[in-house]
Design an enzyme around this catalytic site. Structure first.
Site, PDB file in Angstrom:
ATOM      1  N   LYS A   1      -0.534   4.835   4.603  1.00 41.02           N
ATOM      2  CA  LYS A   1      -1.369   3.884   5.335  1.00 41.02           C
ATOM      3  C   LYS A   1      -0.762   3.637   6.712  1.00 41.02           C
ATOM      4  O   LYS A   1       0.437   3.393   6.844  1.00 41.02           O
ATOM      5  CB  LYS A   1      -1.508   2.563   4.562  1.00 41.02           C
ATOM      6  CG  LYS A   1      -2.524   1.617   5.181  1.00 41.02           C
ATOM      7  CD  LYS A   1      -2.868   0.477   4.226  1.00 41.02           C
ATOM      8  CE  LYS A   1      -3.891  -0.475   4.825  1.00 41.02           C
ATOM      9  NZ  LYS A   1      -5.167   0.191   5.128  1.00 41.02           N
TER      10      LYS A   1
ATOM     11  N   HIS B   1       0.833  -1.198   0.000  1.00 45.02           N
ATOM     12  CA  HIS B   1       0.000   0.000   0.000  1.00 45.02           C
ATOM     13  C   HIS B   1       0.873   1.256   0.000  1.00 45.02           C
ATOM     14  O   HIS B   1       2.079   1.191   0.205  1.00 45.02           O
ATOM     15  CB  HIS B   1      -0.930   0.034   1.218  1.00 45.02           C
ATOM     16  CG  HIS B   1      -2.131  -0.849   1.077  1.00 45.02           C
ATOM     17  ND1 HIS B   1      -2.090  -2.197   1.375  1.00 45.02           N
ATOM     18  CD2 HIS B   1      -3.401  -0.590   0.664  1.00 45.02           C
ATOM     19  CE1 HIS B   1      -3.281  -2.728   1.164  1.00 45.02           C
ATOM     20  NE2 HIS B   1      -4.099  -1.766   0.739  1.00 45.02           N
TER      21      HIS B   1
END
Length: 269
Positions: free
Chosen positions: A160, A156
């Site tokens: 995040k 990600h």
């Protein structure tokens, strides 16, 4: 066609804006509210101003004002904010679509309790493709229950804050359940140094964070002489928004209850 009056939490964030745009574009939905935490950029401004097409909806920090006209709240924020919104929505009968990840057991219990007062779809990932992938993983795990080592790899963007991702954990839970295992007992989340030979009953996790990766998930079933990889890669967060709207439509005739995307997509069974 009945129009859904939808409010968006985290209205000034990346996902919040994508959700607002999706609602604005949907023929059966109307942006009825927008909320964000006090002090956030955009408070007091039109929620759709960034689109160049004002919606006449002001981003509010006060839940009573921000949710006054809403039948649904879509919340992809953080656990502490979502739990605050949850209590308000349960008290006022506003249906919830929750895509927030990183809840502890107490947070999950609070969501289950609120579902006795209002209808909730709670899922770590609202992508239709990801949920179909989950179903494939369940089938693969049952067929490859012996002789294959299982590893979940997820990547990600650098922003995040939780790891592994909620989607990766859900994938692990789906696989563990299919194998009759408990992920809390067989999950391996870190390896460093001399770790000894791999436990064949374990499910491993690897996390990558960098750049603007929207979300990549791969589950590796590694046997002797072959390996199978089941992957899903997101190139845009729009897919999550479309899934969230699909969840709102699913809740239209549900007064109470806790559901997930398997329910929305009729993947149970």
């Amino acid at each position: 066609m009945t129009e859904m009056n939808i409010a968006i939490a985290g209205a000034g964030g990346r996902m919040g804006r994508i959700l607002i745009e999706a609602v604005q574009q949907a023929d059966d939905a109307r942006l009825a509210g927008a909320v964000n935490h006090a002090g956030a950029p955009g408070i007091g401004e039109d929620a759709a101003a960034f689109l160049g097409q004002p919606a006449g909806v002001i981003v509010e920090s006060d839940l009573a004002r921000g949710l006054a006209g809403a039948q649904y709240l879509i919340d992809f924020t953080r656990p502490e904010g979502t739990l605050e919104h949850l209590a308000y929505c349960a008290e006022h009968g506003i249906k919830l679509v929750i895509g927030t990840t990183g809840f502890d057991e107490a947070g999950k219990a609070a969501i289950a309790a609120a579902a006795k007062k209002t209808a909730i779809v709670f899922s770590p990932n609202f992508s239709v493709g990801v949920n179909v992938t989950m179903k494939l993983l369940e089938q693969a795990a049952k067929a490859l229950s012996t002789g294959y080592d299982i590893e979940v790899v997820e990547a990600h963007h650098r922003f995040k804050v939780d790891a592994p991702s909620g989607t990766a954990l859900k994938m692990g839970e789906v696989i563990a359940d299919a194998l009759g295992r408990d992920l809390k007992e067989c999950g391996v989340f870190a390896r460093e140094g001399v770790t000894a030979e791999r436990d064949p009953s374990s499910i491993g996790f690897a996390t990558i964070r960098g750049g603007d990766i929207v979300g990549d998930h791969t589950v590796l079933f590694a046997g002797i002489g072959e390996r199978i990889e089941i992957s899903h890669k997101s190139s845009s967060r729009v897919t999550y928004a479309h899934g969230a709207l699909r969840a709102c439509r699913f809740l239209a005739d549900k007064p109470t209850g806790l559901f997930d995307m398997y329910d929305v997509l009729s993947l149970n069974g």
